[in-house]
Structures are given as structure tokens and as C-alpha cells.
Design an enzyme around this catalytic site. Structure first.
Site, PDB file in Angstrom:
ATOM      1  N   SER A  53      47.748  37.450  40.333  1.00  0.00           N
ATOM      2  CA  SER A  53      46.862  38.227  39.466  1.00  0.00           C
ATOM      3  C   SER A  53      46.003  39.146  40.320  1.00  0.00           C
ATOM      4  O   SER A  53      45.904  38.980  41.534  1.00  0.00           O
ATOM      5  CB  SER A  53      45.954  37.292  38.660  1.00  0.00           C
ATOM      6  OG  SER A  53      44.967  36.717  39.500  1.00  0.00           O
ATOM      7  N   LYS A  54      45.357  40.088  39.657  1.00  0.00           N
ATOM      8  CA  LYS A  54      44.485  40.990  40.397  1.00  0.00           C
ATOM      9  C   LYS A  54      43.289  40.236  40.975  1.00  0.00           C
ATOM     10  O   LYS A  54      42.735  40.643  41.986  1.00  0.00           O
ATOM     11  CB  LYS A  54      44.044  42.157  39.520  1.00  0.00           C
ATOM     12  CG  LYS A  54      43.243  41.769  38.295  1.00  0.00           C
ATOM     13  CD  LYS A  54      42.964  42.990  37.432  1.00  0.00           C
ATOM     14  CE  LYS A  54      42.282  42.543  36.143  1.00  0.00           C
ATOM     15  NZ  LYS A  54      42.189  43.637  35.203  1.00  0.00           N
ATOM     16  N   GLN A  55      42.900  39.110  40.345  1.00  0.00           N
ATOM     17  CA  GLN A  55      41.807  38.303  40.890  1.00  0.00           C
ATOM     18  C   GLN A  55      42.137  37.783  42.283  1.00  0.00           C
ATOM     19  O   GLN A  55      41.251  37.566  43.094  1.00  0.00           O
ATOM     20  CB  GLN A  55      41.526  37.097  39.991  1.00  0.00           C
ATOM     21  CG  GLN A  55      40.949  37.450  38.649  1.00  0.00           C
ATOM     22  CD  GLN A  55      40.860  36.237  37.751  1.00  0.00           C
ATOM     23  OE1 GLN A  55      41.666  35.319  37.846  1.00  0.00           O
ATOM     24  NE2 GLN A  55      39.878  36.230  36.882  1.00  0.00           N
ATOM     25  N   ASN A  56      43.411  37.581  42.541  1.00  0.00           N
ATOM     26  CA  ASN A  56      43.847  37.076  43.847  1.00  0.00           C
ATOM     27  C   ASN A  56      44.486  38.180  44.683  1.00  0.00           C
ATOM     28  O   ASN A  56      45.303  37.909  45.553  1.00  0.00           O
ATOM     29  CB  ASN A  56      44.808  35.898  43.660  1.00  0.00           C
ATOM     30  CG  ASN A  56      44.094  34.706  43.067  1.00  0.00           C
ATOM     31  OD1 ASN A  56      42.924  34.470  43.356  1.00  0.00           O
ATOM     32  ND2 ASN A  56      44.775  33.967  42.220  1.00  0.00           N
ATOM     33  N   HIS A  57      44.126  39.414  44.366  1.00  0.00           N
ATOM     34  CA  HIS A  57      44.525  40.595  45.133  1.00  0.00           C
ATOM     35  C   HIS A  57      46.023  40.893  45.080  1.00  0.00           C
ATOM     36  O   HIS A  57      46.561  41.483  46.000  1.00  0.00           O
ATOM     37  CB  HIS A  57      44.043  40.486  46.584  1.00  0.00           C
ATOM     38  CG  HIS A  57      42.589  40.154  46.680  1.00  0.00           C
ATOM     39  ND1 HIS A  57      41.599  41.053  46.336  1.00  0.00           N
ATOM     40  CD2 HIS A  57      41.943  39.017  47.035  1.00  0.00           C
ATOM     41  CE1 HIS A  57      40.418  40.488  46.482  1.00  0.00           C
ATOM     42  NE2 HIS A  57      40.598  39.252  46.906  1.00  0.00           N
TER      43      HIS A  57
END
Length: 122
Positions: A53-57
Site C-alpha cells: 500500500s502507499k502507507q508502506n511506500h
């Protein structure tokens, strides 16, 4: 709010967002809006067991890699494309998207699996 303003009628999201669904549906009800159909799928994890996900780059699709995109599409039961570019692979995926082929799990199954993964991380 954005989903309503944009006329979104269907949302597919990760199982980690399952617990917030009741609150969102409550807001739709209080605002007298028709809620979208919402489905949850198990998370896609990288080799380190981190969700993609974008939360985890994770990289956005245009800058991402074809391998990760194909893995995600396979997970969604979309047949391999054998395309050489992300753009062509996405076009192929749109043409071959058949939600009926997804193997949906019940909310309780997903919650149980998500809780089990969280326990393993501790």
C-alpha cells in the site's frame, strides 16, 4: 464524503479497513445518502509480510513494477496478459475483469485472519 461527491457506487478495499465500515455506513445513513456497495478482500503482502500500500511506500502503478502488478491481478483472478508495459497490462485487466471469479470470504473469516496476522507480528 469524496466517494459520495464523486458518485462512487462500489468500493473494494483491504480487510484491514473492515472495522471502519460500520462508521462510514452510519454516516451515509445520517446524511440520508445511498451508500456504495462495499467489499473487503484479504491484504496483498510483500515478502516481509507488509501490506502492499502507499502507507508502506509501495510505488504507484505508473512508477511501479510489472511483476507486482501481475501478482495483484492474479490475486484478483484476472488472467495473465503477457503485456510488456504497465499501461497495456491495465488495459488488459479492465477488459478481463470479472468480479464473479473472485473468491470472497465472509467478514468474520477476514477479521479472524487479520487478527491472526496481527498476533503473529507481536
Amino acid at each position: 464524503m469524496d466517494d459520495h461527491r464523486q458518485g462512487i457506487t462500489h468500493i473494494i478495499r483491504g480487510a484491514d479497513l473492515l472495522e471502519t465500515t460500520d462508521t462510514q455506513l452510519f454516516l451515509y445513513q445520517r446524511l440520508n445518502w445511498t451508500p456504495p456497495s462495499i467489499g473487503h478482500i484479504p491484504l496483498l503482502l510483500d515478502p516481509r509480510k507488509q501490506k502492499i500500500s502507499k502507507q508502506n511506500h509501495a510505488q504507484a502503478l505508473p512508477e511501479g513494477d510489472l511483476y507486482t502488478l501481475n501478482a495483484a491481478l492474479s490475486y484478483l483472478c484476472i488472467p495473465p496478459s503477457h503485456c510488456d508495459t504497465i499501461k497495456d497490462t491495465i488495459k488488459h485487466a479492465i477488459l478481463h475483469w470479472q468480479p464473479a471469479h473472485l473468491r470472497f470470504k465472509s467478514a468474520l473469516q477476514i477479521k479472524s485472519e487479520h487478527a491472526h496476522l496481527a498476533d503473529q507480528d507481536q
